[in-house]
Enzyme design. Sequence first.
Site, PDB file in Angstrom:
ATOM      1  CG  ASP A 132     -17.747  30.057   0.902  1.00 21.03           C
ATOM      2  OD1 ASP A 132     -18.123  30.247   1.946  1.00 21.03           O
ATOM      3  OD2 ASP A 132     -17.071  28.855   0.738  1.00 21.03           O
ATOM      4  CD  GLU A 175     -15.529  29.764   5.452  1.00 19.79           C
ATOM      5  OE1 GLU A 175     -15.656  28.569   5.138  1.00 19.79           O
ATOM      6  OE2 GLU A 175     -15.875  30.174   6.812  1.00 19.79           O
TER       7      GLU A 175
END
Length: 254
Positions: A132, A175
Amino acid sequence: MKSVCSQTLSFDKKTGKRVSPDPLQENDSLPSSWDEFMSLYQIKQGIKACPLCDILYDEQPHVIIVYPEEERIVCHCIAASRLKNLLELPDMNSLYDPLTGALRKEHAQMETEKNLRNFVQFSIPFCVIFIDLDHFKAVNDTYGHLIGDQVLSEISQRIKNTLREEDSLIRYGGEEFIAILQHASLPVGLKVAERIIGSVNALPITVEDKKITMSVSIGITTPERSDTGSSLIERADTALYKAKRNGRNRIEYL
């Protein structure tokens, strides 16, 4: 009138008699023996025609394939339109995320379960890495989504450059990425995770006249025989959030 073949037929190698479909069924319009099949076929296609692989033209073209199988001779007749659909390659755009070039989210479960089967059956190790981008929302808020997209694309490329050819990278969320490392023990997986962090940290990402420094947090896990694809992904996700709680820009294993 009997037809050459409108479905799958099989004939006994020794007697030549048709064994399937059941020759005793009512209103049977199919050849009852291999000799009758060949006679009908050669009337239609010519005396020198060979039925091993041929195309028959009735109302629509059919592909006919003949091959031996144990004690039988099997004849498949498939509509050419259906065969085209069976052989049609998937649209590459349906496999990959257009922004990052990573596989789409639906492949995470498939890739994980495929490797899990190999692990359970053959003890082939693999790792699941959940990645992440740290503080990515701040990038979008500060510079706008167009620049945010370019940052996301660049980081995806950096991650891919650290992976081996047999590994898979999947865009799991906005993301978030999942990397599945085939034939990889935990020490190998940890080294790859370290390379990912180093690659992202190495240089700022230059977009237009802006230099943007980024980092990633990583959770990594390895399979147990009791796992499912979902449990592996969930455990890697839990390890990721442990990395975020412990300060980000780091790796945690569960």
